[in-house]
Design an enzyme around this catalytic site. Structure first.
Site, PDB file in Angstrom:
ATOM      1  N   GLU A 198      50.381 -16.870  57.076  1.00 42.92           N
ATOM      2  CA  GLU A 198      50.541 -15.501  57.552  1.00 42.92           C
ATOM      3  C   GLU A 198      51.996 -15.017  57.535  1.00 42.92           C
ATOM      4  O   GLU A 198      52.258 -13.845  57.298  1.00 42.92           O
ATOM      5  CB  GLU A 198      49.958 -15.364  58.956  1.00 42.92           C
ATOM      6  CG  GLU A 198      48.467 -15.659  59.037  1.00 42.92           C
ATOM      7  CD  GLU A 198      47.623 -14.733  58.172  1.00 42.92           C
ATOM      8  OE1 GLU A 198      48.162 -13.742  57.634  1.00 42.92           O
ATOM      9  OE2 GLU A 198      46.418 -15.008  58.024  1.00 42.92           O
ATOM     10  N   HIS A 253      48.139 -13.683  49.887  1.00 43.50           N
ATOM     11  CA  HIS A 253      47.452 -14.912  50.298  1.00 43.50           C
ATOM     12  C   HIS A 253      46.918 -15.700  49.108  1.00 43.50           C
ATOM     13  O   HIS A 253      46.612 -16.891  49.255  1.00 43.50           O
ATOM     14  CB  HIS A 253      46.299 -14.581  51.244  1.00 43.50           C
ATOM     15  CG  HIS A 253      46.727 -14.393  52.664  1.00 43.50           C
ATOM     16  ND1 HIS A 253      47.526 -15.298  53.336  1.00 43.50           N
ATOM     17  CD2 HIS A 253      46.457 -13.402  53.558  1.00 43.50           C
ATOM     18  CE1 HIS A 253      47.725 -14.888  54.566  1.00 43.50           C
ATOM     19  NE2 HIS A 253      47.103 -13.722  54.730  1.00 43.50           N
ATOM     20  N   HIS A 255      49.332  -7.520  51.495  1.00 40.29           N
ATOM     21  CA  HIS A 255      49.293  -8.692  52.373  1.00 40.29           C
ATOM     22  C   HIS A 255      48.197  -9.663  51.919  1.00 40.29           C
ATOM     23  O   HIS A 255      48.444 -10.879  51.788  1.00 40.29           O
ATOM     24  CB  HIS A 255      49.026  -8.239  53.814  1.00 40.29           C
ATOM     25  CG  HIS A 255      49.008  -9.350  54.813  1.00 40.29           C
ATOM     26  ND1 HIS A 255      50.082  -9.651  55.609  1.00 40.29           N
ATOM     27  CD2 HIS A 255      48.041 -10.247  55.133  1.00 40.29           C
ATOM     28  CE1 HIS A 255      49.781 -10.685  56.385  1.00 40.29           C
ATOM     29  NE2 HIS A 255      48.538 -11.055  56.119  1.00 40.29           N
ATOM     30  N   GLU A 256      47.004  -9.134  51.655  1.00 40.37           N
ATOM     31  CA  GLU A 256      45.898 -10.009  51.268  1.00 40.37           C
ATOM     32  C   GLU A 256      46.098 -10.586  49.869  1.00 40.37           C
ATOM     33  O   GLU A 256      45.736 -11.736  49.608  1.00 40.37           O
ATOM     34  CB  GLU A 256      44.569  -9.250  51.356  1.00 40.37           C
ATOM     35  CG  GLU A 256      44.255  -8.653  52.731  1.00 40.37           C
ATOM     36  CD  GLU A 256      44.333  -9.664  53.861  1.00 40.37           C
ATOM     37  OE1 GLU A 256      44.126 -10.874  53.621  1.00 40.37           O
ATOM     38  OE2 GLU A 256      44.615  -9.251  55.009  1.00 40.37           O
TER      39      GLU A 256
END
Length: 827
Positions: A507, A488, A484-485
């Site tokens: 997000e 980004h 997930h990170e």
């Protein structure tokens, strides 16, 4: 000050007047003092005139050159003193000749990986104690407005950049107006030429920024501060074009400042780090917060020996000893980014070294080409962003599946990082590269932050913060959060939202892509991928349903400003709707609705076509700010008419972005996931547990031999669903709860599973599990906020005492927003 803002009490004002003047580069020179819990030093800002007041000029070269020569003659015999350094900086007086370091013949001090030595950055600057907080008594002078909060501003001055040796090359070809005979205009022209240097001269540009930041001052500026801003003016200057374009600010943070938190790590050592505060970085340094203010930065940070300084930076900084007991760390960024993405963490972090087998895994990955490489037909196109050294135009970077990475943690967590985290990073980086292509950033640091961190993770340029909660219970939670990170880097950083209220752009994409990355990192079969993603969709649907039922409607809208999204006042100031609402930081509507929108679109056009469109979008919009329409328009343009099925940008915005609640298309799909084999397996296990519960209840206190029940081994997400289903039942007796914990070793599972277990403990007043709840509230603060509410709702004296006890122990170091929400529950 011109302002048309009328923020509500929960809205975050962005005060900077970016339409008039725009920061292009920051130079920070800071000292970190753990005794006083203060960061003190100097920040230098280099500006361009904003779009509202940009001047055109057409004066010949000779006038410019002669003016510069005259200015330099006046200064040649004058020493150009740097302010006397304070105790934390090295001491020296520098004359003009000392700035020769900026000359173009200087030896390059960076290695082939872009890692700078700190020797050229070793000198520090002092902090003046003279404060000139002067009111603006007239309305004719131009006011520069910066975002600023919880800071003590000590002094502001204009910088004489014309005093820097070698700077004359920046005005040889300049075209100045007749009024440029004044020295002030010459200085502004020098700054203009410096910030406009082409990307291939970035090293030279950074050196000149350093030299200019250390040049002598040429007059103090008047300033005043209020709750949200710092206002600066120069007497007699009435337009942004004439206002100084290089200014130096002496300031210090306050211990209670909301941009950083001073705490202790898991080993009991002091540390300070940026916490992803709702007010962003304005309590760390004066800045321009609006996303449109894309800037680069460089920073020298000094701290006592034994501390490690990690920061958003392209280089892997190595410390330089200034004097006994003091080390200096230097970082830089050449890709323009919003100031809100600047991140720093100072602590006694230990680097977790790669084992030989991990390095071998990385080596194998780096030399394997991604399957999607054939789809990248856009590499030869010119990038659409402002000029900077872009990795998308670097042939070597485009083939780099795994960028260099490091892992840092408190010493007591190093073993856990070695067992799990460090092995996952190359697999997750490679999976991301296979999916989206070129990594936007050249390297990555991963830091395990203190237990008071209010999230499972946070991504910033070149650095990811992870909660210690991801380290327990196997690789699943750690891997998904890491993915997930990492996502980004593309969505949220390389591509940012033009309006911060559109959080779903960051997000929603990261939530959708974490599934894709993690499936590829695990090398799952097509069937396994389909099953796990349907199970995950069901869990997210249930979470979204619960959140929609228990939150205000206005907080469920992904585009709260609707048609006004992206609009600014004339000055460039704006507000972030609900930006200061404490409970909003714990809501996941923008994650979940954004994820389901992207999933809906992927199913509509086919996953392969959809991922190809994502790669195209990344290549077209990296380095830029976007609105929802930019993505939706590009996506629909590439879809053949027969596949659109009535899809339009307008209908998508109406159904998914501008309306609260669960979107209609999602309501229709919600029940289909019950047919997933992984979900059906969970349902069968729930039946076994409920039957066991009934048998035990009927048998009363009599102990009789039970028919042995064989329970199936479940995946982590299946365990979460199992516990959620059991939570919906009326009563589970203590013996069933005891057996449940032993069967699945729930105390050893990941934080998502343990959170549901704690909810079961609270609901059924299972006293033997209260220790698990207390431990969770202490060690998993990123996830435990709403457990406090559940402890209070039962109106059980023991549970309420437990809630107050845990809050009292954690309150001092707890995240500000979390503490506010919990206090409202308890008191």
């Amino acid at each position: 000050m011109e302002t048309q803002l009328e923020p509500m009490k929960d809205d975050l004002p962005l005060m900077a007047n970016t339409s008039y003047m725009l920061v292009k580069h920051y130079v920070l020179d800071l000292d970190v003092d753990f005794r006083s819990k203060v960061i003190e030093g100097i920040i230098v800002l280099f500006f361009e005139t904003g779009s509202q007041y940009r001047k055109t000029s057409s004066t010949g070269k000779e006038g410019c050159r002669s003016q510069f020569d005259e200015a330099c003659k006046r200064r040649a015999s004058e020493p150009c003193h740097i302010p006397v350094p304070n105790l934390s900086a090295c001491s020296s007086k520098m004359e003009c000749n000392d700035f020769a370091v900026c000359g173009k013949h200087e030896e390059d001090t960076s290695d082939k990986n872009g890692n700078h030595s700190n020797e050229e950055q070793a000198s520090g600057m002092s902090s003046s104690k003279d404060c000139c907080d002067i009111e603006n008594h007239g309305n004719k002078d131009f006011l520069l407005v910066l975002d600023c909060c919880d800071l003590s501003v000590l002094k502001v001055e204009e910088i004489d950049v014309a005093a820097v040796a070698g700077i004359e090359e920046f005005v040889r070809s300049a075209k100045l107006t007749d009024s440029s005979k004044e020295l002030e205009n010459l200085r502004n022209q020098i700054v203009h030429e410096l910030v406009a240097l082409p990307a291939d001269r970035w090293k030279e540009q950074l050196r000149y920024f350093t030299c200019c930041s250390q040049a002598p001052g040429c007059g103090e500026l008047l300033f005043t501060t209020d709750t949200w801003s710092l206002e600066i003016r120069k007497s007699g200057i009435q337009t942004p074009a004439d206002f100084p374009h290089a200014i130096r600010i002496w300031y210090k943070t306050k211990p209670e400042g909301r941009s950083v938190t001073w705490t202790t790590d898991q080993s009991g050592r002091p540390c300070v780090y940026t916490v992803g505060s709702p007010i962003n970085n304005r309590a760390l340094f004066p800045c321009q917060e609006p996303p449109v203010a894309l800037s680069t930065w460089q920073a020298s940070v000094r701290a006592a020996a034994g501390f490690v300084v990690l920061m958003s930076g392209e280089n892997s900084a190595e410390p330089v000893q200034l004097r006994e007991g003091i080390l200096s760390w230097y970082y830089y960024v050449t890709m323009p980014m919003p100031a809100s993405t600047f991140t720093i963490a100072v602590g006694c972090w230990q680097e977790v070294k790669q084992q030989s087998f991990t390095a071998a895994i990385q080596s194998n990955i780096e030399f394997s080409l991604p399957s999607s490489q054939a789809d990248f037909r856009w590499h030869d196109e010119i990038c659409g962003h402002v000029e900077y050294p872009c990795r998308f135009q670097d042939s070597a970077a485009r083939l780099q599946a795994v960028i260099p990475y490091r892992v840092f943690a408190p010493w007591c967590l190093m073993e856990r990082c070695e067992e799990c985290l460090i092995q996952l990073i190359p697999r997750c980086l490679s999976a991301a590269y296979t999916t989206l292509g070129t990594h936007p950033f050249s390297r990555l640091d991963v830091l395990i932050v203190p237990s008071n961190f209010s999230s499972l993770g946070m991504a910033s340029p070149h650095i990811i913060f992870l909660s210690q909660s991801v380290l327990l219970g196997g690789s699943h939670l750690c891997g998904t959060r890491l993915c997930h990170e990492i996502a980004h880097a593309w969505f949220g950083l390389a591509i940012g939202a033009h309006d911060w209220t559109e959080e779903w752009i960051s997000e929603g994409f990261a939530t959708f892509l974490e599934d894709t990355f993690w499936a590829r990192a695990q090398q799952l079969s097509h069937g396994e991928v389909k099953g796990q993603q349907e199970l995950k969709a069901l869990l997210r649907w249930r979470r979204l349903r619960d959140e929609v039922q228990n939150s205000e409607e206005e907080l469920q809208v992904l585009r709260p400003k609707k048609e006004s999204t992206g609009e600014l006042s004339e000055s460039g100031a704006s507000v972030v709707k609900h930006g200061l609402k404490a409970e909003k930081i714990f809501m996941q509507v923008h994650y979940l609705k954004g994820y389901f929108l992207l999933r809906f679109l992927a199913r509509a056009i086919g996953e392969a076509s959809y991922l190809a469109s994502l790669r195209k979008f990344v290549h077209k919009f990296h380095g830029r700010l976007v609105l929802s329409q930019d993505f939706l328009c590009m996506l629909l343009e590439d879809i053949p008419e027969q596949q659109k099925s009535g899809l339009t940008v307008e209908s998508i915005i109406q159904n998914w972005l501008d309306t609260p609640g669960i979107p209609k298309p999602l309501q229709e799909e919600g029940e289909t996931w019950q047919e997933c084999p992984l979900v059906q397996q969970v349902s069968a296990e729930v039946t076994k547990w409920m039957q066991a519960n009934q048998r035990i209840r009927k048998s009363g206190k009599k102990k009789r031999k039970q028919d042995e029940v064989v329970f199936q081994k479940l995946l982590p997400d299946q365990l979460v669903l199992l516990l959620e289903y059991l939570l919906e039942g009326k009563t589970l007796c203590p013996r069933v709860l005891q057996c449940l914990e032993k069967t699945y070793q729930l105390r050893e599972q990941d934080a998502e599973v343990r959170h549901r277990w704690c909810e079961l403990v609270v609901k059924h007043k299972y006293v033997s599990g209260y220790g698990d709840v207390e431990k969770f509230l202490r060690e998993d603060q990123a996830m435990g906020v709403y457990l406090y509410g559940e402890l209070m709702l039962n109106e059980d004296v023991k549970q309420q005492e437990l809630a107050h006890k845990c809050f009292a122990a954690a309150q001092e170091h707890m995240d500000t927003s979390a503490a506010k929400v919990v206090a409202e529950m308890l008191f």
